[in-house]
Design a protein around this motif. Structure first.
Motif, short mmCIF file in Angstrom:
data_model
loop_
_atom_site.label_atom_id
_atom_site.label_comp_id
_atom_site.label_asym_id
_atom_site.label_seq_id
_atom_site.Cartn_x
_atom_site.Cartn_y
_atom_site.Cartn_z
N UNK A 190 59.11 38.69 34.64
CA UNK A 190 57.97 39.61 34.55
C UNK A 190 58.36 40.96 33.96
N UNK A 191 59.65 41.28 33.98
CA UNK A 191 60.07 42.57 33.40
C UNK A 191 59.76 42.61 31.90
N UNK A 192 59.72 41.46 31.24
CA UNK A 192 59.37 41.42 29.83
C UNK A 192 57.88 41.62 29.63
N UNK A 193 57.08 41.26 30.64
CA UNK A 193 55.63 41.34 30.53
C UNK A 193 55.10 42.69 30.98
N UNK A 194 55.83 43.37 31.86
CA UNK A 194 55.32 44.63 32.42
C UNK A 194 55.13 45.71 31.36
N UNK A 195 55.78 45.55 30.23
CA UNK A 195 55.61 46.56 29.18
C UNK A 195 54.15 46.63 28.74
N UNK A 196 53.45 45.48 28.79
CA UNK A 196 52.05 45.49 28.40
C UNK A 196 51.17 46.15 29.45
N UNK A 197 51.66 46.23 30.69
CA UNK A 197 50.88 46.91 31.73
C UNK A 197 50.78 48.39 31.45
N UNK A 198 51.67 48.92 30.64
CA UNK A 198 51.59 50.35 30.29
C UNK A 198 50.41 50.64 29.39
N UNK A 199 49.84 49.59 28.76
CA UNK A 199 48.65 49.80 27.95
C UNK A 199 47.41 49.98 28.82
N UNK A 200 47.39 49.37 29.99
CA UNK A 200 46.18 49.35 30.82
C UNK A 200 46.55 49.54 32.28
N UNK A 201 47.06 50.70 32.62
CA UNK A 201 47.37 51.01 34.02
C UNK A 201 46.06 51.38 34.72
N UNK A 202 45.51 50.42 35.46
CA UNK A 202 44.20 50.64 36.08
C UNK A 202 44.26 51.72 37.14
N UNK A 203 45.39 51.85 37.83
CA UNK A 203 45.51 52.90 38.85
C UNK A 203 45.39 54.27 38.22
N UNK A 204 46.10 54.47 37.11
CA UNK A 204 46.02 55.76 36.42
C UNK A 204 44.61 56.00 35.91
N UNK A 205 43.98 54.97 35.35
CA UNK A 205 42.63 55.13 34.82
C UNK A 205 41.64 55.46 35.93
N UNK A 206 41.72 54.73 37.06
CA UNK A 206 40.78 54.98 38.15
C UNK A 206 40.93 56.39 38.71
N UNK A 207 42.16 56.82 38.92
CA UNK A 207 42.36 58.15 39.47
C UNK A 207 41.97 59.24 38.47
N UNK A 208 42.19 58.96 37.19
CA UNK A 208 41.82 59.96 36.18
C UNK A 208 40.31 60.16 36.16
N UNK A 209 39.55 59.06 36.11
CA UNK A 209 38.10 59.20 36.05
C UNK A 209 37.53 59.71 37.37
#
Length: 412
Positions: free
Chosen positions: A270-289
């Motif tokens: 999963x360490x290879x896949x987590x890089x794509x999570x940086x495109x859509x960090x829902x926690x950051x987006x939710x707290x920002x909005x």
């Protein structure tokens, strides 16, 4: 070095062995040209590695500019792997001590994978579907809808499409991660593959899916197909691997789990896949909005923060600074110290107050008493006494006459 390459050829892929040979050959030629006294690996010293590292950093790349840091790290890692394998083998011809250290490797950047946004991806697919070349249409669809690597696509066989239950799947051959996998097949892609197989010449000896005049299609053909579609779509330079990143980004932005994306792309961890999570960090987006309304309040009403965004101490400090601000500076007097000028207006003979301001005057008198400011307390006591005297000879106005204008009677 040749013996080392022969041994690793039995365990590593040909491309990896070729890359190691290139690194060792560069290093050996540099040492042989600059230090003719060295005739064996055991004669290598730390200064030779330092010279090779400096040579890599100064060497121009094929496209201009210096070599990429990842390339320098790769070359040095191949050299360190060679020395470590000699230690494992307990070889006679080996350096007397370690020559390559972790501090030799340049710190590599970790940029996010380059991908196409939704609008650009739609333009690319539309341009590919209008292309008269069936290979261009099929290559773009396969890369964009399956996320396969370029080499995996070239390795597809004519029996790659299989039916499992009511759905069709595409068997991706063993590739970079030494594993094969099945990916779901989009109905449109299934139709394109069936049409490609329908027009496949008969009697071919190769079982590869993509052939051209009986020979396997090479990687440059795929790159040319992507480049052609990108130019027609007005997107500039697009690589086949960008379509893999695009699919992963589209999937994670629409709620696909990391585990499912890892299985789709054939990642071993999963360490290879987590890089794509940086495109859509829902926690950051939710707290920002969640705080965006408070942020907008700062721009709309800059003089005062939202009430729930200001702590008690901050509110106290703001009120204190507002009270102590002067026209050309501020007062640094401690709040406990008396000041004859703090109530200068209330002490003026022209100062007039009324009964409705009595609660405010009482609060100011109590504040002065709490701080021990005797002179200020006396000022407000005098004002309150003046209001009491006025209340003795002024009575409240009375209203007379129903339906008429109120008549005001003052009693002295």
């Amino acid at each position: 070095m040749q013996h080392y390459l022969q041994q690793t050829a039995g365990t590593l892929k040909p491309g990896t062995v070729k890359n190691a040979e290139l690194s060792l050959r560069e290093f050996a030629l540099l040492v042989a040209a600059e230090d003719t006294a060295v005739t064996c690996v055991a004669g290598l010293r730390r200064r030779h590695v330092e010279r090779y590292r400096q040579w890599l950093l100064e060497r121009p790349a094929a496209r201009g500019g210096p070599l990429h840091r990842h390339t320098v790290r790769d070359r040095l890692s191949k050299l360190r792997g060679f020395f470590r394998r000699l230690d494992e083998w307990d070889a006679d011809d080996r350096p007397p001590r370690q020559l390559v250290f972790d501090s030799d490797f340049p710190i590599a950047d970790e940029p996010l994978p380059r991908f196409l946004d939704d609008a650009a991806a739609a333009k690319l697919l539309a341009a590919a579907r209008r292309d008269p070349d069936p290979f261009v249409r099929l290559a773009i669809e396969v890369l964009a809808r399956t996320g396969m690597r370029r080499g995996e696509m070239l390795g597809l066989t004519i029996d790659a499409v299989v039916q499992i239950g009511s759905a069709y799947w595409l068997r991706v051959p063993v590739g970079k991660m030494h594993t094969d996998r099945y990916v779901p097949l989009h109905p449109q892609l299934k139709t394109l593959l069936d049409d490609w197989l329908l027009h496949r010449p008969e009697g071919l000896r190769s079982n590869l899916l993509f052939t051209d005049h009986g020979r396997a299609v090479n990687a440059s053909r795929i790159e040319a197909a992507v480049r052609k579609a990108a130019e027609r779509a007005g997107l500039g330079r697009v690589t086949p691997h960008q379509l893999r990143h695009t699919l992963a980004t589209q999937a994670i932005n629409r709620g696909m789990s990391l585990e499912a994306i890892a299985a789709l792309l054939g990642h071993r961890s999963l360490s290879m896949t987590r890089v794509y999570a940086r495109f859509a960090d829902r926690t950051v987006a939710d707290e920002y909005f969640a705080v965006s309304e408070k942020v907008e309040a700062l721009y709309d009403a800059p003089r005062q923060l939202p009430a729930d965004a200001e702590g008690l101490e901050m509110a106290k400090l703001r009120r204190e600074m507002h009270r102590r601000m002067l026209g050309n500076g501020y007062c640094a007097r401690p709040v406990e110290m008396d000041c004859h000028f703090e109530s200068i207006c209330e002490s003026c003979t022209f100062f007039v107050t009324t009964t409705e301001l009595r609660p405010t005057l009482e609060r100011q008198r109590n504040d002065a008493a709490a701080k021990g400011q005797v002179a200020r307390e006396q000022v407000f006591d005098g004002l309150l006494s003046r209001l009491d005297e006025q209340a003795g000879w002024l009575t409240l106005p009375t209203l007379e006459g129903p339906g008429r204008h109120p008549a005001i009677h003052w009693t002295v």
